[in-house]
Design a protein around this motif. Structure first.
Motif, PDB file in Angstrom:
ATOM      1  N   GLY A  20     103.802  50.411 -15.509  1.00 65.47           N
ATOM      2  CA  GLY A  20     104.487  51.695 -15.438  1.00 65.47           C
ATOM      3  C   GLY A  20     105.584  51.648 -14.393  1.00 65.47           C
ATOM      4  N   LYS A  21     106.333  52.711 -14.286  1.00 67.73           N
ATOM      5  CA  LYS A  21     107.485  52.746 -13.378  1.00 67.73           C
ATOM      6  C   LYS A  21     107.118  52.493 -11.920  1.00 67.73           C
ATOM      7  CE  LYS A  21     110.216  55.845 -16.303  1.00 67.73           C
ATOM      8  NZ  LYS A  21     110.858  57.177 -16.435  1.00 67.73           N
ATOM      9  N   ASN A  22     105.907  52.873 -11.547  1.00 68.04           N
ATOM     10  CA  ASN A  22     105.506  52.718 -10.152  1.00 68.04           C
ATOM     11  C   ASN A  22     104.488  51.597  -9.938  1.00 68.04           C
ATOM     12  OD1 ASN A  22     107.089  54.994  -9.361  1.00 68.04           O
ATOM     13  ND2 ASN A  22     105.470  56.343 -10.131  1.00 68.04           N
TER      14      ASN A  22
ATOM     15  N   LYS B  36      95.128  43.773  -7.601  1.00 65.19           N
ATOM     16  CA  LYS B  36      93.936  44.427  -7.039  1.00 65.19           C
ATOM     17  C   LYS B  36      94.139  45.936  -6.924  1.00 65.19           C
ATOM     18  CE  LYS B  36      91.966  40.649  -4.295  1.00 65.19           C
ATOM     19  NZ  LYS B  36      91.553  40.236  -2.931  1.00 65.19           N
ATOM     20  N   GLY B  37      93.113  46.673  -7.328  1.00 63.16           N
ATOM     21  CA  GLY B  37      93.139  48.132  -7.233  1.00 63.16           C
ATOM     22  C   GLY B  37      93.828  48.826  -8.387  1.00 63.16           C
ATOM     23  N   ALA B  38      94.410  48.059  -9.307  1.00 66.27           N
ATOM     24  CA  ALA B  38      95.149  48.665 -10.417  1.00 66.27           C
ATOM     25  C   ALA B  38      94.215  49.274 -11.452  1.00 66.27           C
ATOM     26  CB  ALA B  38      96.053  47.628 -11.081  1.00 66.27           C
ATOM     27  N   LYS B  39      94.660  50.386 -12.016  1.00 62.15           N
ATOM     28  CA  LYS B  39      93.985  50.972 -13.185  1.00 62.15           C
ATOM     29  C   LYS B  39      94.657  50.364 -14.415  1.00 62.15           C
ATOM     30  CE  LYS B  39      95.102  55.082 -11.854  1.00 62.15           C
ATOM     31  NZ  LYS B  39      95.332  56.543 -11.835  1.00 62.15           N
TER      32      LYS B  39
ATOM     33  N   ILE C  42      90.160  50.666 -18.241  1.00 59.79           N
ATOM     34  CA  ILE C  42      90.036  51.976 -18.895  1.00 59.79           C
ATOM     35  C   ILE C  42      90.443  51.863 -20.360  1.00 59.79           C
ATOM     36  CG2 ILE C  42      90.810  54.380 -18.864  1.00 59.79           C
ATOM     37  CD1 ILE C  42      91.579  53.894 -15.875  1.00 59.79           C
ATOM     38  N   GLY C  43      89.574  52.251 -21.267  1.00 58.52           N
ATOM     39  CA  GLY C  43      89.880  52.233 -22.698  1.00 58.52           C
ATOM     40  C   GLY C  43      90.843  53.362 -23.047  1.00 58.52           C
ATOM     41  N   VAL C  44      92.001  53.003 -23.599  1.00 56.53           N
ATOM     42  CA  VAL C  44      92.998  54.025 -23.944  1.00 56.53           C
ATOM     43  C   VAL C  44      93.452  53.923 -25.403  1.00 56.53           C
ATOM     44  CG1 VAL C  44      93.863  54.239 -21.581  1.00 56.53           C
ATOM     45  CG2 VAL C  44      94.899  52.552 -23.119  1.00 56.53           C
ATOM     46  N   GLY C  45      92.831  53.045 -26.188  1.00 58.96           N
ATOM     47  CA  GLY C  45      93.218  52.895 -27.583  1.00 58.96           C
ATOM     48  C   GLY C  45      94.505  52.100 -27.726  1.00 58.96           C
TER      49      GLY C  45
ATOM     50  N   VAL D 108      97.081  55.254 -16.253  1.00 51.55           N
ATOM     51  CA  VAL D 108      96.859  53.840 -15.930  1.00 51.55           C
ATOM     52  C   VAL D 108      98.133  53.300 -15.272  1.00 51.55           C
ATOM     53  CG1 VAL D 108      95.188  53.444 -17.784  1.00 51.55           C
ATOM     54  CG2 VAL D 108      97.621  53.065 -18.227  1.00 51.55           C
ATOM     55  N   ASP D 109      97.956  52.292 -14.437  1.00 51.25           N
ATOM     56  CA  ASP D 109      99.101  51.658 -13.771  1.00 51.25           C
ATOM     57  C   ASP D 109      99.682  50.546 -14.635  1.00 51.25           C
ATOM     58  OD1 ASP D 109      98.590  53.155 -11.315  1.00 51.25           O
ATOM     59  OD2 ASP D 109      96.865  51.808 -11.062  1.00 51.25           O
TER      60      ASP D 109
END
Length: 333
Positions: free
Chosen positions: A111-113, A125-128, A159-162, A176-177
């Motif tokens: 993502g942008k950030n 590390k720590g990413a969603k 994380i399941g997002v399809g 999510v990141d």
């Protein structure tokens, strides 16, 4: 989604013929790895083989489709090759008989950030991280990447997002990141300015960077029992699908999209055509399995799947080229 199921079912149905042979085919997702199946339907190739295809479990997820196959509520599945390896580790004989996508087709987008830099793996590390679903090939992608860089799944949140627009929305909305997904989502991410692709396994080079080799994904598979009891049906399905692959190899992305039900197209049409163009390199041209390439998903699964690691896997029993080898006429006329 119900309209999508009905639209695809109507496309493949051999309506009104008392001599049509019924066959139930389940599809786990409408990501582009599975595209040769609806293309074969759109070209009327199953109908020409005298088959009446009922489409079941559309977009319900690869694991649900596999469950339906093993339970006997469907005859054939459009799913990922690595499922056949997992099933053998559980003493269940599931066999791929046509390869649709010879390569992963997955990308990891930020993502942008997003703070992750592929040149510095520890920055993940720590990413969603959004994946299609737990236990999916996108899940394997992340876990194998982490393991190869001395990290673990505990270092991130999976994380399941399809797939498709829902996955892109999860990245856009900051749920999510990072996102691991297929086309058309991969193309939509950049087209919409949602983020950028950081690791691209659609190319052979990208797949080798992630997996160490080519990673076959979408296939047609069935239980060995069904194949043994219905070899003529399997051959007819194979004939139609191999012809679709040959047709796709000689036609443009625009022409391919023309053959799809409009409900099958995600997002705006122009971007979807671009997504098909981006995905074209992953498709098999002849439907055959490569003995060398099947080693890659086995290595990936062994790295973190305890059942697969403990089992003595005979890859020759997870696929067959016998039916593809019998297809002599690959024209769609």
């Amino acid at each position: 989604m119900r309209k999508l199921i009905l639209a695809l079912a109507a496309t493949v149905a051999f309506a009104g013929s008392a001599f049509a042979e019924p066959v139930r085919i389940s599809v786990g997702s409408y990501n582009l790895n599975n595209l040769p199946f609806p293309v074969a339907a759109g070209l009327g190739l199953y109908e020409k083989e005298g088959l009446e295809v009922t489409v079941e479990n559309f977009a319900s997820g690869g694991s649900k489709t596999l469950q339906a196959l093993v339970a006997g509520s469907t005859d054939i599945a459009v799913g990922f090759y690595d499922h056949t390896i997992q099933m053998q580790s559980q003493n269940k004989a599931v066999v791929g008989f046509v390869q649709l996508a010879r390569n992963s087709g997955l990308v990891l987008a930020g993502g942008k950030n997003a703070a992750f830099d592929p040149a510095k793996p520890e920055t993940i590390k720590g990413a969603k991280i959004g994946i299609t679903a737990p236990g999916s090939s996108s899940d394997f992608f992340v876990r194998y990447y982490l393991q190869r860089h001395s990290l673990s799944a505990d270092d991130v949140s999976l994380i399941g997002v399809g797939s498709g627009s829902a996955a892109v929305a999860a990245l856009e909305q900051g749920k999510v990141d990072l996102l691991v997904n297929y086309d058309p989502a991969a193309t939509f991410i950049e087209a919409k300015g949602v983020g950028k692709i950081l690791i691209d396994a659609r190319s052979d080079e990208g797949a080798k960077e992630i997996y160490g080799g080519i990673y076959p994904t979408a296939v047609l598979y069935a239980t060995q029992a069904y194949i043994d009891e219905n070899p003529e049906t399997i051959q007819k399905v194979t004939n139609a699908t191999v012809k679709a692959l040959a047709w796709m190899n000689t036609h443009s992305a625009e022409e391919i999209v023309e053959k799809l039900p409009k409900e099958f197209i995600s997002g705006d049409r122009d971007t979807y055509v671009k997504a098909v163009q981006n995905a074209k390199p992953i498709f098999s041209v002849d439907g055959k399995f490569s003995e060398t390439d099947t080693q890659t998903p086995l290595a990936v699964l062994k790295s973190f799947n305890e059942k697969v690691a403990a089992a003595s896997i005979d890859l020759s029993k997870t696929y067959t080229n016998a039916f593809v080898d019998k297809v002599t006429d690959k024209t769609t006329n």
